[in-house]
Design a protein around this motif. Sequence first.
Motif, PDB file in Angstrom:
ATOM      1  N   GLU A   1      -5.279 -54.465   5.514  1.00 39.15           N
ATOM      2  CA  GLU A   1      -3.878 -55.038   6.026  1.00 39.15           C
ATOM      3  C   GLU A   1      -3.361 -55.718   4.476  1.00 39.15           C
ATOM      4  O   GLU A   1      -3.924 -56.470   4.062  1.00 39.15           O
ATOM      5  CB  GLU A   1      -3.641 -55.588   7.103  1.00 39.15           C
TER       6      GLU A   1
ATOM      7  N   PHE B   1      -0.112 -57.441   2.875  1.00 38.50           N
ATOM      8  CA  PHE B   1       1.020 -58.395   3.187  1.00 38.50           C
ATOM      9  C   PHE B   1       1.939 -58.788   1.651  1.00 38.50           C
ATOM     10  O   PHE B   1       1.262 -59.398   0.840  1.00 38.50           O
ATOM     11  CB  PHE B   1       0.409 -59.823   3.574  1.00 38.50           C
TER      12      PHE B   1
ATOM     13  N   PHE C   1       5.811 -64.592   4.766  1.00 38.59           N
ATOM     14  CA  PHE C   1       5.081 -63.468   4.814  1.00 38.59           C
ATOM     15  C   PHE C   1       5.860 -62.239   5.516  1.00 38.59           C
ATOM     16  O   PHE C   1       6.368 -62.371   6.543  1.00 38.59           O
ATOM     17  CB  PHE C   1       3.722 -63.358   5.274  1.00 38.59           C
ATOM     18  N   GLY C   2       5.642 -61.181   5.190  1.00 37.65           N
ATOM     19  CA  GLY C   2       6.058 -59.798   5.904  1.00 37.65           C
ATOM     20  C   GLY C   2       5.030 -59.697   6.914  1.00 37.65           C
ATOM     21  O   GLY C   2       4.031 -60.243   6.984  1.00 37.65           O
ATOM     22  N   LYS C   3       5.461 -58.745   7.834  1.00 36.00           N
ATOM     23  CA  LYS C   3       4.479 -58.648   8.953  1.00 36.00           C
ATOM     24  C   LYS C   3       3.411 -57.706   8.701  1.00 36.00           C
ATOM     25  O   LYS C   3       2.349 -57.592   9.679  1.00 36.00           O
ATOM     26  CB  LYS C   3       5.395 -57.862  10.006  1.00 36.00           C
ATOM     27  N   GLY C   4       3.308 -57.145   7.542  1.00 34.79           N
ATOM     28  CA  GLY C   4       2.013 -56.693   6.972  1.00 34.79           C
ATOM     29  C   GLY C   4       2.168 -54.955   7.210  1.00 34.79           C
ATOM     30  O   GLY C   4       2.828 -54.400   8.134  1.00 34.79           O
TER      31      GLY C   4
END
Lengths: 111, 113
Positions: free
Chosen positions: A88, A90, A101-104
């Motif tokens: 994942e 980010f 952070f973004g949600k990934g």
Amino acid sequence: AQSVTQPDIHITVSEGASLELRCNYSYGATPYLFWYVQSPGQGLQLLLKYFSGDTLVQGIKGFEAEFKRSQSSFNLRKPSVHWSDAAEYFCAVGPDDKIIFGKGTRLHILP
Amino acid sequence: NAGVTQTPKFQVLKTGQSMTLQCAQDMNHEYMSWYRQDPGMGLRLIHYSVGAGITDQGEVPNGYNVSRSTTEDFPLRLLSAAPSQTSVYFCASSLGVTGTEAFFGQGTRLTVV
């Protein structure tokens, strides 16, 4: 307020194919931008960062990212993915004391 | 180098119980932060500290307390655990010079039943 958008929740690519993960940010000043990778059950590892200078940034594991101020983007690229890149990813925007952070994006690799 | 050490790695709590998640770093970093990670939500900042004796709230501080009495340690306290606090918690530290890397611990997986 600062924010990060990663439009793709999942991406699937074949091993050996090229990769681009998208990231758009909102930030009131010069942004400090990061890409982190998280392997299953692990913490986060920094791939690369940008805070000034050359807008094309090289990172570890063959990754690079390009900062485009006009598009508020910081997309991550790799010319040829390996099965070990499944993880994942980010995108994040700084400064250091309040990294958001973004949600990934979860990357799947087809053999 | 140990880097950022979080304990415990796993914990199950009953609703209403209290506990402290421990975080220690041996890199003499000024900045330390706590995040929670939930599926589809990325990492959300709970609390952060820019040095010993200084803490501030992040995006999701409710239900959590922190203190920073030393440079090395930044514990996160849950005073009365709720099922909504079931999550994976990450501690991070950085030098505090703008644009430097944040180092993350391995995480604490907390389940509140």
